[in-house]
Design an enzyme around this catalytic site. Structure first.
Site, PDB file in Angstrom:
ATOM      1  NE  ARG A  37       4.837   1.473   2.813  1.00  0.00           N
ATOM      2  CZ  ARG A  37       5.758   1.568   1.859  1.00  0.00           C
ATOM      3  NH1 ARG A  37       7.021   1.746   2.168  1.00  0.00           N
ATOM      4  NH2 ARG A  37       5.403   1.519   0.595  1.00  0.00           N
TER       5      ARG A  37
ATOM      6  CG  HIS B 266       3.110  -2.881   3.065  1.00  0.00           C
ATOM      7  ND1 HIS B 266       3.499  -2.168   1.960  1.00  0.00           N
ATOM      8  CD2 HIS B 266       4.260  -3.356   3.612  1.00  0.00           C
ATOM      9  CE1 HIS B 266       4.814  -2.214   1.829  1.00  0.00           C
ATOM     10  NE2 HIS B 266       5.303  -2.917   2.842  1.00  0.00           N
TER      11      HIS B 266
ATOM     12  NE  ARG C  17       5.542   5.046   4.715  1.00  0.00           N
ATOM     13  CZ  ARG C  17       6.081   5.168   3.492  1.00  0.00           C
ATOM     14  NH1 ARG C  17       5.311   5.363   2.444  1.00  0.00           N
ATOM     15  NH2 ARG C  17       7.374   5.107   3.319  1.00  0.00           N
TER      16      ARG C  17
ATOM     17  CG  HIS D  11      -3.907   4.102   2.104  1.00  0.00           C
ATOM     18  ND1 HIS D  11      -2.732   4.647   2.568  1.00  0.00           N
ATOM     19  CD2 HIS D  11      -3.581   3.426   0.986  1.00  0.00           C
ATOM     20  CE1 HIS D  11      -1.743   4.333   1.747  1.00  0.00           C
ATOM     21  NE2 HIS D  11      -2.238   3.594   0.773  1.00  0.00           N
TER      22      HIS D  11
ATOM     23  CD  GLU E  61      -0.398  -8.505  -5.409  1.00  0.00           C
ATOM     24  OE1 GLU E  61      -0.576  -9.324  -4.473  1.00  0.00           O
ATOM     25  OE2 GLU E  61      -0.703  -7.308  -5.325  1.00  0.00           O
TER      26      GLU E  61
ATOM     27  CB  THR F 201       2.462   3.610  -2.848  1.00  0.00           C
ATOM     28  OG1 THR F 201       1.864   2.309  -2.866  1.00  0.00           O
ATOM     29  CG2 THR F 201       2.662   4.079  -4.292  1.00  0.00           C
ATOM     30  CB  THR F 202       4.830  -1.077  -3.202  1.00  0.00           C
ATOM     31  OG1 THR F 202       4.434  -1.183  -1.838  1.00  0.00           O
ATOM     32  CG2 THR F 202       5.918  -2.096  -3.482  1.00  0.00           C
TER      33      THR F 202
ATOM     34  NE  ARG G 163      -7.264  15.209  14.085  1.00  0.00           N
ATOM     35  CZ  ARG G 163      -8.492  15.719  14.217  1.00  0.00           C
ATOM     36  NH1 ARG G 163      -9.358  15.206  15.060  1.00  0.00           N
ATOM     37  NH2 ARG G 163      -8.846  16.749  13.489  1.00  0.00           N
TER      38      ARG G 163
ATOM     39  CG  ASN H 297      -3.632  -2.647   1.001  1.00  0.00           C
ATOM     40  OD1 ASN H 297      -3.755  -1.817   1.893  1.00  0.00           O
ATOM     41  ND2 ASN H 297      -2.455  -3.059   0.583  1.00  0.00           N
TER      42      ASN H 297
ATOM     43  CD  GLU I 166       0.931  -5.314   0.104  1.00  0.00           C
ATOM     44  OE1 GLU I 166       1.621  -4.293   0.243  1.00  0.00           O
ATOM     45  OE2 GLU I 166      -0.112  -5.339  -0.521  1.00  0.00           O
TER      46      GLU I 166
ATOM     47  CG  HIS J 197       0.461  -0.610  -6.877  1.00  0.00           C
ATOM     48  ND1 HIS J 197       0.398   0.701  -7.264  1.00  0.00           N
ATOM     49  CD2 HIS J 197       1.063  -0.601  -5.676  1.00  0.00           C
ATOM     50  CE1 HIS J 197       0.977   1.464  -6.345  1.00  0.00           C
ATOM     51  NE2 HIS J 197       1.379   0.689  -5.355  1.00  0.00           N
TER      52      HIS J 197
HETATM   53  N1  PXP Z   1      -0.523  -5.270  -3.989  1.00  0.00           N
HETATM   54  C1  PXP Z   1       0.663  -4.895  -3.446  1.00  0.00           C
HETATM   55  C2  PXP Z   1       1.760  -5.887  -3.406  1.00  0.00           C
HETATM   56  C3  PXP Z   1       0.844  -3.604  -2.909  1.00  0.00           C
HETATM   57  O1  PXP Z   1       2.030  -3.247  -2.393  1.00  0.00           O
HETATM   58  C4  PXP Z   1      -0.250  -2.714  -2.916  1.00  0.00           C
HETATM   59  C5  PXP Z   1      -0.103  -1.370  -2.279  1.00  0.00           C
HETATM   60  O2  PXP Z   1       0.113  -1.501  -0.910  1.00  0.00           O
HETATM   61  C6  PXP Z   1      -1.457  -3.153  -3.467  1.00  0.00           C
HETATM   62  C7  PXP Z   1      -1.566  -4.433  -4.023  1.00  0.00           C
HETATM   63  C8  PXP Z   1      -2.680  -2.302  -3.489  1.00  0.00           C
HETATM   64  O3  PXP Z   1      -2.436  -1.154  -4.245  1.00  0.00           O
HETATM   65  P1  PXP Z   1      -3.515   0.014  -4.207  1.00  0.00           P
HETATM   66  O4  PXP Z   1      -3.548   0.525  -2.793  1.00  0.00           O
HETATM   67  O5  PXP Z   1      -2.964   1.009  -5.173  1.00  0.00           O
HETATM   68  O6  PXP Z   1      -4.819  -0.566  -4.619  1.00  0.00           O
END
Ligand code: PXP
Length: 261
Positions: free
Chosen positions: A50, A48, A54, A15, A156, A105-106, A23, A12, A75, A199
């Protein structure tokens, strides 16, 4: 027992976009990071989109879909806007997550049991486009049963509560949460669902959960992006040191040539 297939890793990259957006501009580019992750062994890229954009933005999704060599897992919340975007972009997979603007976060899983009809429609529309749909849920029997009932092919399992308990050193809570995951994964698999998890996973929790044979994919983001700072900042600082030293050396050489004239 026959050997298990390797467990897939979805990286993922949200970030990376968080840092980029701090920036503006294009650096660091999530597409480039996705390519590095794939070259290093990721089996797919998760991002993801959103509602408030963001981190990942629409252009990131379009570029990832067009350019990466491995599956893209989008996502998304089950809103009309996101379903429309997914139908246009056609990612390999879509993971439906609950989304609240105020959350960092989710934070929890989807309440599939409480929103069967709206989720059934979203799952149906996405599946009809050939997108593999997963539902992000807690490892609760009622949610697993509801996911099966609305014909989602994949769930998931939200591992956040387990990872938080492990990180807090709360051994009893961690054992209870892990047991819930183990039982949920077995129930889901026996119900005909493909089982993913994610997650809050880090190296240790990923190693532990990868031993569960029912789970075929982990999606991991925040920890990996943080680990990349530890593994990569030293090399980046060394490159910067060299760039600055080259600049100084040029000025020194120009000065010496001037003095010799
Ligand atoms: N799976 C899902 C469905 C998520 O929403 C997230 C966070 O965006 C992740 C996995 C990954 O989580 P993490 O960033 O904490 O590893």
């Amino acid at each position: 027992m026959p050997a298990l297939l390797p467990i897939r890793l979805g990286v993922n990259i949200d970030h990376v976009a968080t840092v980029r957006n701090a920036r503006g501009g294009r650096h660091p580019d999530p597409l480039r990071v996705a390519e590095i992750a794939i070259a290093a062994g990721a089996d797919g890229i998760t991002a993801h989109l959103r509602e408030d954009r963001r981190h990942i933005v629409d252009d990131d999704i379009a570029r990832l879909k067009a350019r990466i060599a491995k599956p893209l897992n989008l996502e998304m919340a089950a809103t009309a806007e996101m379903v429309g975007i997914a139908k246009k972009v056609r990612p390999h997979a879509a993971c439906i997550v609950p989304e609240r603007r105020a959350e960092r976060t989710t934070e929890g899983g989807l309440d599939v049991a409480g929103q069967r009809e709206s989720l059934r429609a979203a799952v149906g529309e996405l599946s009809a486009c050939g997108i593999r749909v997963s539902l992000f849920i807690a490892a609760e029997p009622a949610q697993i049963e509801a996911a099966r009932a609305i014909a989602a092919p994949v769930i998931e399992i939200h591992t956040g509560a387990w990872c938080d308990a492990v990180a807090a050193g709360n051994v009893t809570a961690a054992a209870a949460e892990f047991d819930r995951i183990v039982r949920g994964a077995a129930l889901a698999k026996s119900s005909g669902l493909e089982v993913h998890a994610g997650h809050g996973l880090d190296f240790a929790t990923a190693e532990t959960i990868a031993a569960l044979p029912e789970i075929v994919e982990l999606n991991i983001g925040h920890f990996l992006i943080g680990a990349a700072i530890f593994d990569g900042l030293g090399a980046a600082v060394r490159s910067m040191r060299l760039a600055m030293d080259r600049g100084r050396a040029k000025a020194g050489a120009a000065g010496a040539a001037g003095a010799a004239r």
